[in-house]
Design a protein around this motif. Sequence first.
Motif, PDB file in Angstrom:
ATOM      1  N   ALA A 104      44.033  40.350  48.957  1.00 30.30           N
ATOM      2  CA  ALA A 104      43.355  41.629  48.725  1.00 30.30           C
ATOM      3  C   ALA A 104      44.241  42.594  47.949  1.00 30.30           C
ATOM      4  O   ALA A 104      43.770  43.346  47.091  1.00 30.30           O
ATOM      5  N   LYS A 105      45.542  42.564  48.226  1.00 23.53           N
ATOM      6  CA  LYS A 105      46.464  43.502  47.573  1.00 23.53           C
ATOM      7  C   LYS A 105      46.770  43.112  46.129  1.00 23.53           C
ATOM      8  O   LYS A 105      47.152  43.965  45.324  1.00 23.53           O
ATOM      9  N   THR A 106      46.605  41.852  45.804  1.00 20.31           N
ATOM     10  CA  THR A 106      46.887  41.416  44.434  1.00 20.31           C
ATOM     11  C   THR A 106      45.649  41.444  43.549  1.00 20.31           C
ATOM     12  O   THR A 106      45.749  41.187  42.344  1.00 20.31           O
ATOM     13  N   GLY A 107      44.475  41.736  44.116  1.00 16.55           N
ATOM     14  CA  GLY A 107      43.259  41.856  43.322  1.00 16.55           C
ATOM     15  C   GLY A 107      42.192  40.882  43.756  1.00 16.55           C
ATOM     16  O   GLY A 107      42.450  39.683  43.874  1.00 16.55           O
ATOM     17  N   VAL A 108      40.962  41.385  43.998  1.00 16.74           N
ATOM     18  CA  VAL A 108      39.908  40.528  44.551  1.00 16.74           C
ATOM     19  C   VAL A 108      38.912  40.021  43.511  1.00 16.74           C
ATOM     20  O   VAL A 108      38.082  39.177  43.832  1.00 16.74           O
ATOM     21  N   ARG A 109      38.960  40.521  42.299  1.00 13.94           N
ATOM     22  CA  ARG A 109      37.975  40.048  41.311  1.00 13.94           C
ATOM     23  C   ARG A 109      38.000  38.525  41.150  1.00 13.94           C
ATOM     24  O   ARG A 109      36.941  37.886  41.143  1.00 13.94           O
ATOM     25  N   PRO A 110      39.179  37.891  40.987  1.00 18.45           N
ATOM     26  CA  PRO A 110      39.180  36.428  40.861  1.00 18.45           C
ATOM     27  C   PRO A 110      38.695  35.734  42.141  1.00 18.45           C
ATOM     28  O   PRO A 110      38.234  34.591  42.068  1.00 18.45           O
ATOM     29  N   ARG A 111      38.797  36.404  43.283  1.00 12.90           N
ATOM     30  CA  ARG A 111      38.371  35.802  44.556  1.00 12.90           C
ATOM     31  C   ARG A 111      36.860  35.920  44.753  1.00 12.90           C
ATOM     32  O   ARG A 111      36.251  35.161  45.506  1.00 12.90           O
ATOM     33  N   ILE A 112      36.237  36.886  44.065  1.00 17.85           N
ATOM     34  CA  ILE A 112      34.811  37.152  44.223  1.00 17.85           C
ATOM     35  C   ILE A 112      33.992  36.551  43.085  1.00 17.85           C
ATOM     36  O   ILE A 112      32.807  36.269  43.235  1.00 17.85           O
ATOM     37  N   ASP A 113      34.614  36.329  41.945  1.00 18.18           N
ATOM     38  CA  ASP A 113      33.906  35.895  40.740  1.00 18.18           C
ATOM     39  C   ASP A 113      33.051  34.656  40.981  1.00 18.18           C
ATOM     40  O   ASP A 113      31.899  34.580  40.547  1.00 18.18           O
ATOM     41  N   PHE A 114      33.606  33.683  41.705  1.00 16.26           N
ATOM     42  CA  PHE A 114      32.872  32.441  41.964  1.00 16.26           C
ATOM     43  C   PHE A 114      31.579  32.712  42.727  1.00 16.26           C
ATOM     44  O   PHE A 114      30.524  32.152  42.419  1.00 16.26           O
ATOM     45  N   LEU A 115      31.643  33.593  43.733  1.00 18.09           N
ATOM     46  CA  LEU A 115      30.460  33.893  44.545  1.00 18.09           C
ATOM     47  C   LEU A 115      29.379  34.583  43.722  1.00 18.09           C
ATOM     48  O   LEU A 115      28.188  34.376  43.948  1.00 18.09           O
ATOM     49  N   ALA A 116      29.798  35.433  42.787  1.00 16.97           N
ATOM     50  CA  ALA A 116      28.833  36.159  41.972  1.00 16.97           C
ATOM     51  C   ALA A 116      28.132  35.254  40.964  1.00 16.97           C
ATOM     52  O   ALA A 116      26.998  35.536  40.555  1.00 16.97           O
ATOM     53  N   ARG A 117      28.785  34.157  40.555  1.00 18.67           N
ATOM     54  CA  ARG A 117      28.224  33.292  39.520  1.00 18.67           C
ATOM     55  C   ARG A 117      27.449  32.102  40.078  1.00 18.67           C
ATOM     56  O   ARG A 117      26.495  31.633  39.459  1.00 18.67           O
ATOM     57  N   LEU A 177      32.479  47.257  42.976  1.00 18.71           N
ATOM     58  CA  LEU A 177      33.503  46.761  42.051  1.00 18.71           C
ATOM     59  C   LEU A 177      33.085  46.977  40.593  1.00 18.71           C
ATOM     60  O   LEU A 177      33.928  47.197  39.721  1.00 18.71           O
ATOM     61  N   MET A 178      31.787  46.928  40.352  1.00 18.53           N
ATOM     62  CA  MET A 178      31.279  47.055  38.985  1.00 18.53           C
ATOM     63  C   MET A 178      31.155  48.511  38.540  1.00 18.53           C
ATOM     64  O   MET A 178      31.118  48.790  37.342  1.00 18.53           O
ATOM     65  N   GLU A 179      31.076  49.437  39.485  1.00 18.48           N
ATOM     66  CA  GLU A 179      30.930  50.845  39.141  1.00 18.48           C
ATOM     67  C   GLU A 179      32.242  51.377  38.574  1.00 18.48           C
ATOM     68  O   GLU A 179      33.298  51.224  39.190  1.00 18.48           O
TER      69      GLU A 179
END
Length: 375
Positions: A104-117, A177-179
Motif C-alpha cells: 500500500a505504501k509503495t503504490g496500489v495502482r499496479p495492485r488494482i489494475d488487474f481487477l479493473a481490467r 483513484l481516478m479522480e
Amino acid sequence: MRISGGVFLIISILVLTGCWGRSELKDVGIVAAVGIDVKDENKFEATTQVVKPGEVKKNKSGAVLVNSATGFTVFEAVRDLIIKGGKKQIWHHINAYIIGEEAAKTGVRPRIDFLARDHEPRFRMNVFVTKGKAKDLLNMKSNINPIPAAAMQLALEEQESLAKAPKVELHDFIQKLMEPYEDPYLPIIRNGKQNFEIFGTAVFKDDKMVGELNSKETRGMLRVVGEVQGGLQVVQYKPGNDEVPNYLSIEIKKSQSSMRSQVMDNKPKIIIEINETGFLGSITRPLELNDTTIKSIEQSYAQTVKKEVEHAIRKIQKELKANIFGFAGVINRQDKQYWKNHHQHWETIYPSIEVDVRVKTHLPKNGLINNNPGK
C-alpha cells in the motif's frame, strides 16, 4: 421441409440440453479472498484463499486452501496459482481483497489494475489494508466461520454500527483513484487473537498510503463524509462548578452532514454542518434529567463532536495533505470562476483552506429516566 425441420430439431436438442462452457465444481477453485504483497523490488506475491466445498459442508476450520505465487505483474502471479492449486481459479465470488501495508505504501495502482481490467472479479468486493503481510492474514483461521473470508465480511458488517472503520468496495476505491482532486481511503484489518479485527483507516495520497487514522479519528472523518451509521460517543459532562466530570455514553442513531463553500477576498472557506441524534445510554454519576439539563448535555455533546471532527480534519488536511473530503468538488460546483482560475494550484491551496465545523445535536426525551438507578 422435412430435412430442415430435422436439422432444427437436432440443433435445439444440442443447445437446450447443456452449457458448452460449463465447468464442474470439482474442476475449479472458488476464490474467496485475495492478498497482494511486495515480494522484492520488482515482484508481486499474490495469495488466494480457495474454498474446499466438502470441508465447508462439514463445518471444519480447514475449509480453505491457501496458496501463493510470485510474478512481475499481478496477472502473472495469479496465473501461476493455477499450477499451485492444480485447478482453474474462479474469481466471481471474492469477498475480500487485501493489500499488505508495504504494498500500500509503495503504490496500489499496479495492485488494482488487474481487477479493473479482468471480467471475472466483482466490483462489489471489499478492499482492506492489513498491518504486515496480506499472506499472513489469509493463513489465519477463524472461530466464527469455516471460510475466513466470510468471517472478514461479517466483521466488517458488524463494525458498521460502531463507526470505527470505513466500508469500501472495489468500485468506490477505483473511482477515487481516478479522480484528479480526490484521494481514497481503506479500512485496516488485523489479526486478532480469535478473529479478525477491523478498525482504523488507511489514508492515501494519490495511490500511496501516507498514514492512518485511529478509531476516534476515523469516526470524525466518517461524520464529515456522511457515513456514520451508528456508534457510541462518550461525552465528558461538567455542569456549573462541578469539579468531578460525569461521563455520558450516547448511542448515535442518526448522523447527517452537508458541505458548502464560500470565497471571500479570493480565499476559499469550507463550511461543514453536522446534525446528529443520539440516545443517552448511561451516566457515571446521578443526574437529574430535565429540559435544562438535556439542553446542557446536547451542548456538551455538540462540542465533543466538533472537537473530534476538527481534529480529524486537521490531521488529514494539514499533516497528511490527503484530499479525501471532496473539498475541490464542492468549490468547483459553487464557484466555477474561482476554480477555473486556481485549480492548477490546488495542492498548494488545499492545506491552508479554512474549515468551519458546525454541529447540532439532539437527544430525544423518549425513554429517559430522571436519575440513574440508586438515586
